[in-house]
Design a protein around this motif. Structure first.
Motif, PDB file in Angstrom:
ATOM      1  N   THR A 123      -0.106  -3.848   0.952  1.00 23.12           N
ATOM      2  CA  THR A 123       0.333  -2.994   2.049  1.00 23.12           C
ATOM      3  C   THR A 123       1.855  -2.999   2.152  1.00 23.12           C
ATOM      4  O   THR A 123       2.539  -3.791   1.491  1.00 23.12           O
ATOM      5  CB  THR A 123      -0.246  -3.477   3.386  1.00 23.12           C
ATOM      6  OG1 THR A 123       0.317  -4.763   3.689  1.00 23.12           O
ATOM      7  CG2 THR A 123      -1.767  -3.579   3.324  1.00 23.12           C
ATOM      8  N   GLU A 124       2.366  -2.150   3.023  1.00 26.10           N
ATOM      9  CA  GLU A 124       3.797  -2.138   3.316  1.00 26.10           C
ATOM     10  C   GLU A 124       4.252  -3.498   3.811  1.00 26.10           C
ATOM     11  O   GLU A 124       5.299  -4.008   3.400  1.00 26.10           O
ATOM     12  CB  GLU A 124       4.083  -1.064   4.365  1.00 26.10           C
ATOM     13  CG  GLU A 124       5.493  -1.043   4.912  1.00 26.10           C
ATOM     14  CD  GLU A 124       5.659  -0.054   6.042  1.00 26.10           C
ATOM     15  OE1 GLU A 124       6.270  -0.412   7.064  1.00 26.10           O
ATOM     16  OE2 GLU A 124       5.156   1.087   5.913  1.00 26.10           O
ATOM     17  N   ASN A 168      -7.351   9.958  -1.901  1.00 31.47           N
ATOM     18  CA  ASN A 168      -7.083   8.542  -1.617  1.00 31.47           C
ATOM     19  C   ASN A 168      -5.644   8.419  -1.137  1.00 31.47           C
ATOM     20  O   ASN A 168      -4.708   8.470  -1.940  1.00 31.47           O
ATOM     21  CB  ASN A 168      -7.272   7.693  -2.870  1.00 31.47           C
ATOM     22  CG  ASN A 168      -8.718   7.622  -3.353  1.00 31.47           C
ATOM     23  OD1 ASN A 168      -9.174   6.590  -3.799  1.00 31.47           O
ATOM     24  ND2 ASN A 168      -9.437   8.740  -3.292  1.00 31.47           N
ATOM     25  N   TYR A 169      -5.447   8.248   0.163  1.00 29.70           N
ATOM     26  CA  TYR A 169      -4.105   8.330   0.746  1.00 29.70           C
ATOM     27  C   TYR A 169      -3.366   6.995   0.714  1.00 29.70           C
ATOM     28  O   TYR A 169      -3.943   5.933   0.921  1.00 29.70           O
ATOM     29  CB  TYR A 169      -4.187   8.818   2.184  1.00 29.70           C
ATOM     30  CG  TYR A 169      -4.749  10.212   2.320  1.00 29.70           C
ATOM     31  CD1 TYR A 169      -3.977  11.315   1.968  1.00 29.70           C
ATOM     32  CD2 TYR A 169      -6.042  10.420   2.785  1.00 29.70           C
ATOM     33  CE1 TYR A 169      -4.492  12.596   2.084  1.00 29.70           C
ATOM     34  CE2 TYR A 169      -6.560  11.704   2.903  1.00 29.70           C
ATOM     35  CZ  TYR A 169      -5.776  12.786   2.550  1.00 29.70           C
ATOM     36  OH  TYR A 169      -6.283  14.056   2.656  1.00 29.70           O
ATOM     37  N   SER A 170      -2.069   7.067   0.468  1.00 30.90           N
ATOM     38  CA  SER A 170      -1.198   5.899   0.527  1.00 30.90           C
ATOM     39  C   SER A 170       0.231   6.359   0.760  1.00 30.90           C
ATOM     40  O   SER A 170       0.656   7.377   0.211  1.00 30.90           O
ATOM     41  CB  SER A 170      -1.266   5.098  -0.775  1.00 30.90           C
ATOM     42  OG  SER A 170      -0.272   4.087  -0.791  1.00 30.90           O
ATOM     43  N   ALA A 177       4.222   2.880  -6.646  1.00 26.88           N
ATOM     44  CA  ALA A 177       3.290   2.976  -7.772  1.00 26.88           C
ATOM     45  C   ALA A 177       3.865   3.815  -8.909  1.00 26.88           C
ATOM     46  O   ALA A 177       3.775   3.438 -10.080  1.00 26.88           O
ATOM     47  CB  ALA A 177       1.960   3.560  -7.294  1.00 26.88           C
ATOM     48  N   GLU A 178       4.482   4.935  -8.575  1.00 28.10           N
ATOM     49  CA  GLU A 178       4.998   5.833  -9.612  1.00 28.10           C
ATOM     50  C   GLU A 178       6.510   5.757  -9.760  1.00 28.10           C
ATOM     51  O   GLU A 178       7.037   5.686 -10.873  1.00 28.10           O
ATOM     52  CB  GLU A 178       4.581   7.278  -9.306  1.00 28.10           C
ATOM     53  CG  GLU A 178       3.096   7.545  -9.419  1.00 28.10           C
ATOM     54  CD  GLU A 178       2.567   7.448 -10.843  1.00 28.10           C
ATOM     55  OE1 GLU A 178       3.377   7.425 -11.789  1.00 28.10           O
ATOM     56  OE2 GLU A 178       1.343   7.391 -11.006  1.00 28.10           O
ATOM     57  N   LYS A 213      -3.120  -0.450  -1.099  1.00 27.54           N
ATOM     58  CA  LYS A 213      -4.438  -0.627  -0.489  1.00 27.54           C
ATOM     59  C   LYS A 213      -5.189   0.698  -0.338  1.00 27.54           C
ATOM     60  O   LYS A 213      -6.424   0.720  -0.417  1.00 27.54           O
ATOM     61  CB  LYS A 213      -4.285  -1.303   0.881  1.00 27.54           C
ATOM     62  CG  LYS A 213      -5.495  -2.054   1.351  1.00 27.54           C
ATOM     63  CD  LYS A 213      -5.212  -2.853   2.601  1.00 27.54           C
ATOM     64  CE  LYS A 213      -6.354  -3.781   2.958  1.00 27.54           C
ATOM     65  NZ  LYS A 213      -6.560  -4.849   1.968  1.00 27.54           N
ATOM     66  N   GLY A 214      -4.485   1.786  -0.112  1.00 27.72           N
ATOM     67  CA  GLY A 214      -5.147   3.076   0.042  1.00 27.72           C
ATOM     68  C   GLY A 214      -5.882   3.547  -1.197  1.00 27.72           C
ATOM     69  O   GLY A 214      -6.699   4.472  -1.141  1.00 27.72           O
TER      70      GLY A 214
END
Length: 597
Positions: A426-427, A307-309, A315-316, A296-297
């Motif tokens: 989200t988490e 852009n924080y997450s 993702a990576e 979502k971040g």
């Protein structure tokens, strides 16, 4: 009535809902790395329009200051009259309007940063990522976009975007699609193929020791594996862009394509080729994980800020984890080659003291400011390796407790189906999916392994799938300073001092120049210089710091000339072998005949 009509006309002029934003890039001086850009924004009645060049580009979580290549900025109205403008921050130009009008921009871009994969022009090609070339306005960010290129006649232009009106014109649904659909134009090779009704391009710029036939054969196998994890594909056409070059390396995922850069002589050897094809697998997986669904971040992208997450490890790192699974399942990579990759990832983790300090969620959030070098290794981790190992731990746990019926692949299939763009996850969404799949609450696992530095027991994890992490029988014990050094003339300069290790305890630090050990001049490398000693020996180190000679004592620790390796357990049980197959998709090595390997 007249007032209502006036307001309606003003609203229509404010942002024209169906007018394209038109970009043009003219490259007439490629040898000087220069391109001239023009932008046509639709008619607007705003008092001013802010136009921006992104401060970073998708796929690289780092502020790049791409606006520093812009020169000769001009703004005009629809009649060609100059408009007043001012620069209000490092990447924003404010254009003032006296009346409703179209806004036309012209500026020059200096593009000579190949390794950042945002902008590069030379006399043989141009790599065009919109973030490095094309300004945008938030007012028109969702409008359709066209791009027209004026390039040398012999150049060929390829992009994941739709091609219109000839080879050098492209169209995108909006700026977000444009900025995630780079263009490769120049002297290149182009190969097309089709798999399961979807079209693919392989475009290669540069000469190198690559084997095109092998690349095409393996890419066809790779792109057929999407259904191993997901139940549909998010594209109808995909482009693999490859730069066989020098002075640049790496890769970036995009919405409908990827750009992969490798040294031109790093394709032929098997190890080098595996580096290429595993990178292709990584970027291919990103077509789902990050492009089709993402944290979502990162939704929507803010192109001018960080852009924080806390979920970049998914993702990576999860992408890194899955890449070898697809390569093994497709027959591109052997299980032995897969074990070598696992060995490297696990040993890197074990040799990184920062794993005891920084959690996966912390390293995800801090990706934008993470440092490199010695400090990062001692106090930090990275989203790729930590995320990959956490993904493995979660995957094996899911498989074991479900007797091979539920895996981490199911988690990503659920993320794709339930949280497609433009909705970010989200988490809590991940925890809900885990609970729905298993009936178990994973919040405690998350707190212990994601929100806190993970304490992974690799012996236990690997044993569940019939593998072992063991030291080779012929490995020899060595004396060690728990440090790395680079040769600098006749001296050795410390480049890494492991936190808590013997050199660290003795007060040594990076940049110290080692002169002598027990009054004997150091050899060509640190390992050779310590060969005459044993673990536990106390030695004297003479070194230079701030141009002054100093001395310290150090108690040498134990290391080995060969690291531990992931190997097959020849005595694996039927249960372990079954879990191995459910995990990686092929038979356990103990069940594979020698002539089949």
């Amino acid at each position: 009535m007249k007032k209502l009509l006036a307001l309606s006309i003003l609203a229509a002029c404010s942002t024209s809902a169906f007018a394209d934003v038109n970009y043009a890039l003219s490259i007439s001086q490629p040898e000087h790395h220069l391109g001239n850009v023009s932008v046509e924004f639709p008619k607007t009645a705003q008092a001013h329009i802010d136009v921006k060049l992104p401060a970073w580009r998708t796929g690289r979580y780092e502020i790049l200051n791409l606006a520093n290549g812009v020169r000769y900025f001009h703004a005009k109205d629809e009649n060609g009259k100059a408009l007043k403008w001012e620069k209000i921050d490092h990447s924003t130009w404010r254009v003032h309007l006296n009346q409703p009008t179209e806004v036309n921009l012209d500026y020059q871009v200096y593009a000579n940063e190949l390794g950042k994969r945002a902008r590069h022009i030379d006399d043989s090609h141009a790599f065009i990522d919109a973030s490095g070339f094309f300004m945008f306005s938030e007012s028109f960010r969702q409008e359709p976009v066209t791009v027209n290129l004026d390039v040398p006649k012999k150049w060929r232009s390829v992009s994941g975007m739709d091609n219109l009106k000839g080879k050098n014109t492209f169209k995108a649904a909006d700026y977000d699609v444009l900025v995630d659909s780079p263009i490769e134009t120049g002297i290149n090779q182009l190969h097309t193929f089709e798999v399961d009704g979807r079209e693919y391009d392989l475009v290669v710029w540069g000469n190198g020791n690559y084997d095109i036939d092998l690349m095409l054969s393996d890419l066809k196998k790779l792109v057929a594996t999407g259904n191993v994890i997901w139940d549909s594909y998010p594209y109808e056409r995909y482009v693999f862009m490859v730069h066989a070059t020098s002075g640049a390396g790496g890769a970036t995922e995009h919405l409908n394509s990827t750009i992969i850069q490798r040294p031109r002589d790093r394709f032929a050897k098997r190890e080098d080729y595996l580096g290429f094809i595993s990178t292709a697998a990584h970027e291919f997986i990103h077509t789902w994980n990050v492009k089709a669904y993402r944290p979502k971040g990162l939704v929507p992208y803010d192109y001018t800020s960080m852009n924080y997450s806390k979920l970049l490890w998914i993702a990576e790192g999860s992408t890194s984890y899955f890449e070898d699974h697809l390569l093994v399942r497709s027959g591109i990579e052997t299980t032995d080659e897969f074990f070598k990759v696992m060995t490297k990832t696990i040993n890197r983790h074990l040799q990184t003291p920062g794993r005891e300090v920084q959690s996966a969620s912390e390293t995800s959030f801090d990706k934008w400011i993470n440092q490199g070098g010695d400090h990062a290794r001692n106090y930090g981790t990275n989203i790729y390796s930590e995320g990959s190992l956490l993904s493995m731990a979660l995957d094996i746990d899911l498989l074991e407790k479900s007797q091979g019926e539920i895996s981490y692949r199911d988690v990503h299939k659920a993320l794709y189906n339930a949280h497609k763009m433009p909705e970010g996850f989200t988490e809590q969404d991940v925890l809900t999916i885990l609970n729905d799949l298993t009936g178990r609450d994973y919040s405690t696992w998350w707190k212990e392994n994601v929100d806190a530095p993970a304490n992974l027991n690799f012996d236990e994890l690997l044993d569940k799938v019939g593998l072992k992490l063991e030291r080779p029988e012929k490995a020899k014990a060595l004396a060690s300073m728990d440090a790395l050094a680079k040769s600098s003339g006749e001296l050795l300069t410390l480049s890494h001092v492991r936190r808590g290790g013997s050199a660290w305890k003795a007060g040594l630090t990076i940049a110290d120049k080692i002169v002598a050990i027990n009054k004997h001049q150091v050899g060509k490398d640190l390992k050779t210089s310590l060969e005459m000693f044993n673990a536990g020996d106390k030695v004297t180190i003479d070194y230079i710091r701030r141009d002054e000679l100093a001395t310290t004592s150090i108690v040498l620790s134990e290391d080995f000339d060969k690291p531990k390796k992931v190997v097959s357990n020849k005595d694996a049980t039927l249960e372990q072998k079954a879990l191995f197959k459910a995990w990686i998709g092929v038979e356990h090595p103990a069940d594979v005949k020698k002539d089949e390997k």
